[in-house]
Design a protein around this motif. Sequence first.
Motif, mmCIF file in Angstrom:
data_model
loop_
_atom_site.group_PDB
_atom_site.id
_atom_site.type_symbol
_atom_site.label_atom_id
_atom_site.label_comp_id
_atom_site.label_asym_id
_atom_site.label_seq_id
_atom_site.Cartn_x
_atom_site.Cartn_y
_atom_site.Cartn_z
ATOM 1 N N LEU A 229 70.620 -90.472 -8.182
ATOM 2 C CA LEU A 229 70.063 -89.808 -9.528
ATOM 3 C C LEU A 229 70.840 -89.175 -10.342
ATOM 4 O O LEU A 229 70.493 -88.728 -11.590
ATOM 5 C CB LEU A 229 68.665 -89.222 -9.169
ATOM 6 C CG LEU A 229 67.688 -90.045 -8.765
ATOM 7 C CD1 LEU A 229 66.437 -89.262 -7.913
ATOM 8 C CD2 LEU A 229 66.999 -90.653 -9.889
ATOM 9 N N GLU A 230 72.086 -88.357 -9.825
ATOM 10 C CA GLU A 230 73.027 -87.600 -10.481
ATOM 11 C C GLU A 230 73.879 -88.678 -11.557
ATOM 12 O O GLU A 230 74.280 -87.928 -12.663
ATOM 13 C CB GLU A 230 73.847 -86.875 -9.917
ATOM 14 C CG GLU A 230 73.094 -85.969 -9.112
ATOM 15 C CD GLU A 230 73.986 -85.307 -7.929
ATOM 16 O OE1 GLU A 230 75.183 -85.445 -7.742
ATOM 17 O OE2 GLU A 230 73.739 -84.449 -7.216
ATOM 18 N N LYS A 231 74.013 -89.849 -11.361
ATOM 19 C CA LYS A 231 74.827 -90.471 -12.221
ATOM 20 C C LYS A 231 73.843 -91.683 -13.099
ATOM 21 O O LYS A 231 74.059 -91.840 -14.116
ATOM 22 C CB LYS A 231 75.579 -91.478 -11.323
ATOM 23 C CG LYS A 231 76.586 -90.800 -10.502
ATOM 24 C CD LYS A 231 77.471 -91.822 -9.817
ATOM 25 C CE LYS A 231 78.321 -91.276 -8.737
ATOM 26 N NZ LYS A 231 79.137 -92.232 -7.841
ATOM 27 N N TYR A 232 72.714 -91.923 -12.625
ATOM 28 C CA TYR A 232 72.059 -93.132 -13.232
ATOM 29 C C TYR A 232 70.392 -92.493 -13.400
ATOM 30 O O TYR A 232 69.781 -91.882 -12.714
ATOM 31 C CB TYR A 232 71.929 -94.353 -12.407
ATOM 32 C CG TYR A 232 73.279 -94.882 -12.260
ATOM 33 C CD1 TYR A 232 74.426 -95.247 -13.175
ATOM 34 C CD2 TYR A 232 73.764 -94.850 -10.636
ATOM 35 C CE1 TYR A 232 75.351 -95.785 -12.861
ATOM 36 C CE2 TYR A 232 75.028 -95.101 -10.332
ATOM 37 C CZ TYR A 232 75.851 -95.634 -11.419
ATOM 38 O OH TYR A 232 77.245 -96.211 -11.069
ATOM 39 N N ARG A 233 69.787 -93.295 -14.324
ATOM 40 C CA ARG A 233 68.385 -93.316 -14.712
ATOM 41 C C ARG A 233 67.686 -93.485 -13.522
ATOM 42 O O ARG A 233 68.037 -94.582 -13.119
ATOM 43 C CB ARG A 233 68.049 -93.484 -15.853
ATOM 44 C CG ARG A 233 68.507 -93.297 -17.130
ATOM 45 C CD ARG A 233 67.996 -93.707 -18.534
ATOM 46 N NE ARG A 233 67.888 -95.287 -18.327
ATOM 47 C CZ ARG A 233 68.083 -95.776 -19.584
ATOM 48 N NH1 ARG A 233 68.568 -95.349 -20.484
ATOM 49 N NH2 ARG A 233 68.075 -96.996 -19.471
ATOM 50 N N GLY A 234 66.319 -93.022 -13.176
ATOM 51 C CA GLY A 234 65.703 -93.320 -12.001
ATOM 52 C C GLY A 234 64.931 -94.875 -12.279
ATOM 53 O O GLY A 234 65.010 -95.644 -11.221
ATOM 54 N N GLU A 235 64.844 -95.195 -13.572
ATOM 55 C CA GLU A 235 64.290 -96.331 -13.841
ATOM 56 C C GLU A 235 65.267 -97.765 -13.812
ATOM 57 O O GLU A 235 64.857 -98.784 -13.125
ATOM 58 C CB GLU A 235 63.493 -96.504 -15.117
ATOM 59 C CG GLU A 235 64.542 -96.111 -16.273
ATOM 60 C CD GLU A 235 63.741 -95.577 -17.657
ATOM 61 O OE1 GLU A 235 64.576 -95.073 -18.461
ATOM 62 O OE2 GLU A 235 62.402 -95.585 -17.629
ATOM 63 N N ALA A 236 66.713 -97.331 -13.684
ATOM 64 C CA ALA A 236 67.526 -98.156 -13.624
ATOM 65 C C ALA A 236 67.617 -98.564 -12.126
ATOM 66 O O ALA A 236 67.870 -99.540 -11.818
ATOM 67 C CB ALA A 236 68.645 -97.778 -14.334
ATOM 68 N N ILE A 237 67.597 -97.560 -11.352
ATOM 69 C CA ILE A 237 67.693 -97.661 -9.864
ATOM 70 C C ILE A 237 66.597 -98.330 -9.443
ATOM 71 O O ILE A 237 66.721 -99.045 -8.473
ATOM 72 C CB ILE A 237 67.703 -96.303 -9.239
ATOM 73 C CG1 ILE A 237 68.859 -95.534 -9.495
ATOM 74 C CG2 ILE A 237 67.640 -96.370 -7.819
ATOM 75 C CD1 ILE A 237 68.773 -94.028 -9.100
ATOM 76 N N ARG A 238 65.256 -98.385 -9.793
ATOM 77 C CA ARG A 238 64.028 -98.861 -9.442
ATOM 78 C C ARG A 238 64.364 -100.506 -9.954
ATOM 79 O O ARG A 238 63.877 -101.180 -8.974
ATOM 80 C CB ARG A 238 62.852 -98.471 -10.018
ATOM 81 C CG ARG A 238 62.389 -97.113 -9.479
ATOM 82 C CD ARG A 238 61.060 -96.564 -9.806
ATOM 83 N NE ARG A 238 61.098 -96.158 -11.305
ATOM 84 C CZ ARG A 238 61.294 -94.824 -11.790
ATOM 85 N NH1 ARG A 238 61.680 -93.928 -10.788
ATOM 86 N NH2 ARG A 238 61.370 -94.583 -12.856
ATOM 87 N N LEU A 239 64.849 -100.854 -11.149
ATOM 88 C CA LEU A 239 65.017 -102.264 -11.417
ATOM 89 C C LEU A 239 65.961 -102.752 -10.612
ATOM 90 O O LEU A 239 65.797 -103.804 -10.284
ATOM 91 C CB LEU A 239 65.322 -102.149 -12.732
ATOM 92 C CG LEU A 239 65.503 -103.741 -13.480
ATOM 93 C CD1 LEU A 239 64.219 -104.252 -13.391
ATOM 94 C CD2 LEU A 239 66.064 -103.571 -14.815
ATOM 95 N N ALA A 240 67.130 -101.928 -10.257
ATOM 96 C CA ALA A 240 68.149 -102.658 -9.315
ATOM 97 C C ALA A 240 67.393 -103.056 -8.019
ATOM 98 O O ALA A 240 67.764 -103.972 -7.396
ATOM 99 C CB ALA A 240 69.313 -101.549 -9.122
ATOM 100 N N LEU A 241 66.683 -102.129 -7.358
ATOM 101 C CA LEU A 241 66.084 -102.286 -6.383
ATOM 102 C C LEU A 241 64.740 -103.507 -6.316
ATOM 103 O O LEU A 241 64.977 -104.218 -5.431
ATOM 104 C CB LEU A 241 65.270 -100.975 -5.896
ATOM 105 C CG LEU A 241 66.139 -99.828 -5.545
ATOM 106 C CD1 LEU A 241 65.481 -98.625 -4.820
ATOM 107 C CD2 LEU A 241 67.112 -100.350 -4.138
#
Length: 67
Positions: free
Chosen positions: A15-27
């Motif tokens: 979360l320090e590097k990327y937006r939360g929605e991008a992390i969710r989409l990747a997952l």
Amino acid sequence: MAKSVGNVVAIHELLEKYRGEAIRLALLSAHYRQPLDWSNETILQAWRRLDNLYDFLDSIENVKAKI
């Protein structure tokens, strides 16, 4: 994966590097029965997909429907 090996990334570090929605989409882009192959390219690809989606949504915001 093992913390002692050093191949574990905590969510707060992501979360320090990327937006939360991008992390969710990747997952969510991985199949639920397959192991998740997590890499920087995975998150960057999800980020690009989101940017493309938001650009598209911005472009159709000004389009009026013909009735």
